[in-house]
Design a protein around this motif. Sequence first.
Motif, PDB file in Angstrom:
ATOM      1  N   MET A   1       0.827  -1.205   0.000  1.00  0.00           N
ATOM      2  CA  MET A   1       0.000   0.000   0.000  1.00  0.00           C
ATOM      3  C   MET A   1       0.866   1.261   0.000  1.00  0.00           C
ATOM      4  N   PHE A   2       1.960   1.225   0.795  1.00  0.00           N
ATOM      5  CA  PHE A   2       2.789   2.418   0.874  1.00  0.00           C
ATOM      6  C   PHE A   2       3.389   2.781  -0.476  1.00  0.00           C
TER       7      PHE A   2
ATOM      8  N   ARG B   1       2.171   2.920  -3.240  1.00  0.00           N
ATOM      9  CA  ARG B   1       1.289   3.716  -4.077  1.00  0.00           C
ATOM     10  C   ARG B   1       1.220   5.167  -3.611  1.00  0.00           C
ATOM     11  N   ARG B   2       1.832   5.459  -2.468  1.00  0.00           N
ATOM     12  CA  ARG B   2       1.821   6.819  -1.957  1.00  0.00           C
ATOM     13  C   ARG B   2       2.966   7.630  -2.575  1.00  0.00           C
TER      14      ARG B   2
ATOM     15  N   ILE C   1       1.691   9.017   5.929  1.00  0.00           N
ATOM     16  CA  ILE C   1       1.321   7.627   6.140  1.00  0.00           C
ATOM     17  C   ILE C   1       0.344   7.508   7.315  1.00  0.00           C
ATOM     18  N   THR C   2      -0.204   6.341   7.467  1.00  0.00           N
ATOM     19  CA  THR C   2      -1.042   6.031   8.618  1.00  0.00           C
ATOM     20  C   THR C   2      -0.175   5.321   9.666  1.00  0.00           C
TER      21      THR C   2
ATOM     22  N   GLU D   1      -0.514   2.456  10.866  1.00  0.00           N
ATOM     23  CA  GLU D   1      -0.337   1.064  10.480  1.00  0.00           C
ATOM     24  C   GLU D   1       0.774   0.880   9.440  1.00  0.00           C
ATOM     25  N   GLU D   2       1.068   1.923   8.692  1.00  0.00           N
ATOM     26  CA  GLU D   2       2.084   1.844   7.643  1.00  0.00           C
ATOM     27  C   GLU D   2       3.478   2.207   8.134  1.00  0.00           C
ATOM     28  N   ALA D   3       3.583   2.688   9.370  1.00  0.00           N
ATOM     29  CA  ALA D   3       4.852   3.206   9.872  1.00  0.00           C
ATOM     30  C   ALA D   3       5.878   2.103  10.101  1.00  0.00           C
TER      31      ALA D   3
ATOM     32  N   THR E   1       6.877   6.287  14.286  1.00  0.00           N
ATOM     33  CA  THR E   1       7.970   5.347  14.504  1.00  0.00           C
ATOM     34  C   THR E   1       8.812   5.749  15.703  1.00  0.00           C
TER      35      THR E   1
ATOM     36  N   ARG F   1       8.349   7.167   5.765  1.00  0.00           N
ATOM     37  CA  ARG F   1       7.652   6.024   6.352  1.00  0.00           C
ATOM     38  C   ARG F   1       7.649   6.033   7.882  1.00  0.00           C
ATOM     39  N   THR F   2       7.887   7.194   8.468  1.00  0.00           N
ATOM     40  CA  THR F   2       7.775   7.317   9.927  1.00  0.00           C
ATOM     41  C   THR F   2       6.700   8.323  10.325  1.00  0.00           C
TER      42      THR F   2
END
Length: 222
Positions: free
Chosen positions: A1-2, A4-5, A11-12, A14-16, A80, A92-93
């Motif tokens: 999912m990440f 595609r960002r 991020i959310t 859950e994606e961290a 994170t 991604r944090t």
Amino acid sequence: MFLRRTKAQLITPEEALPGRPVATPVTDPHEVLGTPLTGPFPEGTEIAVFGMGCFWGAERLFWTLPGVLTTSAGYAGGYTPNPSYDEVCSGRTGHAEVVQVNYDPTKITYEDLLKVFWENHDPTQGMRQGNDMGTQYRSAIYTTTDEQLTTALASRDAFAPVVARADKGEITTEISPLGEYYLAEGHHQQYLAPTKNPGGYCNHGPTGLSFCAPSDQPAHRD
């Protein structure tokens, strides 16, 4: 999912990235002021946290101010735990690059710090600052007291007409209570100090727009 960002999308939780339980070891004192970068700070002082894009130039703006005891570069506003610089830059944090300011409110006010914040970066650019692209470069104010939150929101409302008259668009600055603050790695601390990288990269400076604190504005007269 990440995947595609884009770097301009937060991020959310859950994606961290998972992060780590151990904080970044930074033990050296402030390169310029000679003061500790971490607390406990002196009684009667306060902490303010600002995100203005790259934290190198932003930190230098604040350590030069009378009444500021110490500053540090770090990360806030994300998920994170104990992130690294590379992780923050990956988007991604969820963190923003920020500066933590420990100051004496009897010598410099929070509104004085807000003036430096508003006048030395562009708060309308969303997830970027100048050529620096990504969520880590977003404009942000993270508050440590209820009074700071009220003052920060009022300052945004006071500065909005100034920005509008300059055809800059709407202010996108994130303003919220501070969660966890994490120190950046030692080589990022006071990066632009004369003894380290005085000619290093910096994209901060006067924008030509003047901030007048709400408490300094003349009372309305009918």
